[in-house]
Design a protein around this motif. Structure first.
Motif, PDB file in Angstrom:
ATOM      1  N   ARG A 113       0.820  -1.217   0.000  1.00 26.45           N
ATOM      2  CA  ARG A 113       0.000   0.000   0.000  1.00 26.45           C
ATOM      3  C   ARG A 113       0.854   1.267   0.000  1.00 26.45           C
ATOM      4  NH1 ARG A 113      -3.346   2.199   4.982  1.00 26.45           N
ATOM      5  NH2 ARG A 113      -4.612   3.806   4.024  1.00 26.45           N
ATOM      6  N   PHE A 114       1.852   1.290  -0.872  1.00 19.86           N
ATOM      7  CA  PHE A 114       2.607   2.528  -1.043  1.00 19.86           C
ATOM      8  C   PHE A 114       2.920   2.704  -2.515  1.00 19.86           C
ATOM      9  CE2 PHE A 114       5.761  -0.745  -0.219  1.00 19.86           C
ATOM     10  CZ  PHE A 114       6.892  -0.401  -0.918  1.00 19.86           C
ATOM     11  N   GLY A 115       3.842   3.614  -2.854  1.00  8.03           N
ATOM     12  CA  GLY A 115       4.104   3.886  -4.260  1.00  8.03           C
ATOM     13  C   GLY A 115       2.894   4.488  -4.945  1.00  8.03           C
ATOM     14  N   ALA A 116       2.603   4.005  -6.171  1.00  5.62           N
ATOM     15  CA  ALA A 116       1.526   4.585  -6.970  1.00  5.62           C
ATOM     16  C   ALA A 116       0.154   4.441  -6.313  1.00  5.62           C
ATOM     17  CB  ALA A 116       1.505   3.949  -8.356  1.00  5.62           C
ATOM     18  N   CYS A 117      -0.014   3.451  -5.449  1.00  3.60           N
ATOM     19  CA  CYS A 117      -1.290   3.292  -4.749  1.00  3.60           C
ATOM     20  C   CYS A 117      -1.678   4.552  -3.992  1.00  3.60           C
ATOM     21  CB  CYS A 117      -1.208   2.132  -3.757  1.00  3.60           C
ATOM     22  SG  CYS A 117      -0.815   0.545  -4.482  1.00  3.60           S
ATOM     23  N   LEU A 118      -0.686   5.306  -3.550  1.00  2.39           N
ATOM     24  CA  LEU A 118      -0.951   6.505  -2.758  1.00  2.39           C
ATOM     25  C   LEU A 118      -1.614   7.616  -3.562  1.00  2.39           C
ATOM     26  CD1 LEU A 118       2.320   6.683  -0.620  1.00  2.39           C
ATOM     27  CD2 LEU A 118       0.045   5.948   0.124  1.00  2.39           C
ATOM     28  N   MET A 119      -1.578   7.514  -4.891  1.00  2.00           N
ATOM     29  CA  MET A 119      -2.273   8.514  -5.706  1.00  2.00           C
ATOM     30  C   MET A 119      -3.760   8.561  -5.373  1.00  2.00           C
ATOM     31  SD  MET A 119      -0.091  10.078  -7.779  1.00  2.00           S
ATOM     32  CE  MET A 119      -1.278  10.877  -8.843  1.00  2.00           C
ATOM     33  N   ARG A 120      -4.302   7.457  -4.867  1.00  2.00           N
ATOM     34  CA  ARG A 120      -5.726   7.393  -4.521  1.00  2.00           C
ATOM     35  C   ARG A 120      -5.989   7.698  -3.047  1.00  2.00           C
ATOM     36  NH1 ARG A 120      -7.466   2.172  -8.267  1.00  2.00           N
ATOM     37  NH2 ARG A 120      -7.940   3.393 -10.134  1.00  2.00           N
ATOM     38  N   GLU A 121      -4.925   8.072  -2.323  1.00  2.00           N
ATOM     39  CA  GLU A 121      -5.086   8.396  -0.899  1.00  2.00           C
ATOM     40  C   GLU A 121      -4.409   9.725  -0.574  1.00  2.00           C
ATOM     41  OE1 GLU A 121      -5.198   5.200   1.996  1.00  2.00           O
ATOM     42  OE2 GLU A 121      -4.264   3.900   0.516  1.00  2.00           O
ATOM     43  N   PRO A 122      -4.879  10.807  -1.178  1.00  4.09           N
ATOM     44  CA  PRO A 122      -4.215  12.100  -0.973  1.00  4.09           C
ATOM     45  C   PRO A 122      -4.167  12.533   0.491  1.00  4.09           C
ATOM     46  CG  PRO A 122      -6.319  12.385  -2.097  1.00  4.09           C
ATOM     47  CD  PRO A 122      -6.026  10.926  -2.117  1.00  4.09           C
ATOM     48  N   ALA A 123      -5.202  12.225   1.264  1.00  2.00           N
ATOM     49  CA  ALA A 123      -5.203  12.636   2.670  1.00  2.00           C
ATOM     50  C   ALA A 123      -4.088  11.930   3.434  1.00  2.00           C
ATOM     51  CB  ALA A 123      -6.558  12.336   3.306  1.00  2.00           C
ATOM     52  N   LEU A 124      -3.863  10.653   3.135  1.00  2.00           N
ATOM     53  CA  LEU A 124      -2.786   9.904   3.787  1.00  2.00           C
ATOM     54  C   LEU A 124      -1.420  10.455   3.376  1.00  2.00           C
ATOM     55  CD1 LEU A 124      -1.725   7.561   5.504  1.00  2.00           C
ATOM     56  CD2 LEU A 124      -1.965   6.076   3.486  1.00  2.00           C
TER      57      LEU A 124
END
Length: 334
Positions: A113-124
């Motif tokens: 749950r890091f890298g490009a996946c974070l594009m969908r979790e801006p608050a995180l």
């Protein structure tokens, strides 16, 4: 960025030219070589997970030669407290910038749950960036994509940027294509999704207070130079590695100075190489980064062949590099 602890600014001339973080490539030996070629370029480490920085072999993972500055540590991860701790450790180790990876599409980063996946979790990402800024005195930056899979809405992308900027981040490196998390390998993700530089250009146009560096698919000096009319900098990846003399040409064109020959630059790298050999480093770990120096040049194949065949042998030293150079110079003279 009202009411937040804003990250320190990076001087404009320090983001104009940079070399992308590349797994298995941009280690300390590679970065020291690139520094000889491009005195003004900003260099980036391979991505290191925050947990590895905290619990792993820091002497190896955070290896850095003083000649490399300015050099950034790229972190992977998605837990704000751990990223903050790793950022502090990186800054204390001497890195000039801490960069958060929000663009790597590999299976490993998806599972974690890091890298490009974070594009969908801006608050995180914003929470992580704020924690990193609070934990270390050096600039904290973000490297991202335009979106993930079928995310093709400008509003979603700019919301991601605005959310992280509101947490104090001033500088964004935009790999100007989507990351496809299903069906493409990491290598294909660097080549298949279409490039959309216009999104990076628009971001800079509409958010002029942010530093925007464009990355992705930049193959030659003309392309790199063209980007400077629209954004703050150009980050080269595979082109810088496979044709490293391009870095020297850009450094001279953008910052001034005299163009030096490939042989002259290579010999300027000799003190670093011999110092590493004296520490017990095998020549093969260094020369693998030199193989593209004479790419497309007479004698380039002979140069690569001598180094590839001889650098792994016990006792191989600088004399092998001179042997490769001699063959190459002979071919060029002919």
């Amino acid at each position: 960025m009202r009411g937040v602890n804003a990250s320190p600014a990076i001087p404009a001339d320090r983001v104009r030219l940079s070399v992308a973080p590349m797994m298995d490539w941009t280690d300390s030996h590679c970065r020291a070589f690139h520094r000889v070629l491009a005195p003004h370029a900003r260099l980036y480490s391979e991505m290191v997970h925050a947990n590895a920085v905290i619990h792993g072999d820091r002497a190896r993972l955070l290896a850095m030669d003083p000649s490399e500055h300015p050099v950034a540590l790229q972190l992977g991860g998605s837990e704000p407290a751990l990223l903050a701790q790793a950022a502090r450790i990186g800054a204390e180790a001497g890195f000039d910038e801490i960069n958060l990876n929000c663009g790597c599409p590999s299976d490993r980063v998806q599972a974690g749950r890091f890298g490009a996946c974070l594009m969908r979790e801006p608050a995180l990402v914003a929470e992580s960036v704020a924690a990193m800024i609070a934990a270390c005195p050096v600039p904290v930056t973000v490297k991202c994509r335009l979106g993930v899979d079928d995310d093709h809405e400008w509003e979603r992308f700019v919301h991601f940027i605005d959310t992280i900027a509101a947490a104090g981040c001033r500088s964004f490196i935009v790999h100007a294509r989507n990351a496809w998390l299903q069906g493409l390998s990491p290598k294909e993700n660097r080549e298949v999704p279409p490039l959309r530089y216009d999104w990076a250009y628009r971001l800079k146009r509409e958010r002029p207070a942010l530093q925007v560096v464009v990355n992705g698919g930049i193959a030659d000096a003309a392309e790199a130079s063209a980007h400077l009319a629209h954004v703050d900098g150009a980050m080269l990846g595979r082109a810088a590695y496979h044709t490293p003399y391009l870095l020297h040409e850009l450094d001279v064109a953008w910052f001034g100075g005299a163009l030096r020959s490939r042989a002259e630059l290579l010999r300027a790298y000799r003190p670093y190489v011999e110092a590493q050999l004296a520490r017990g480093v095998f020549l093969k770990h260094i020369t693998r980064h030199l193989l593209g120096l004479f790419a497309g040049q007479p004698g380039g194949r002979a140069f690569r062949q001598v180094l590839s065949e001889g650098a792994h042998r016990p006792g191989a030293g600088w004399a092998l590099v001179e042997q490769a150079l001699a063959l190459t110079e002979r071919a060029q003279a002919a």
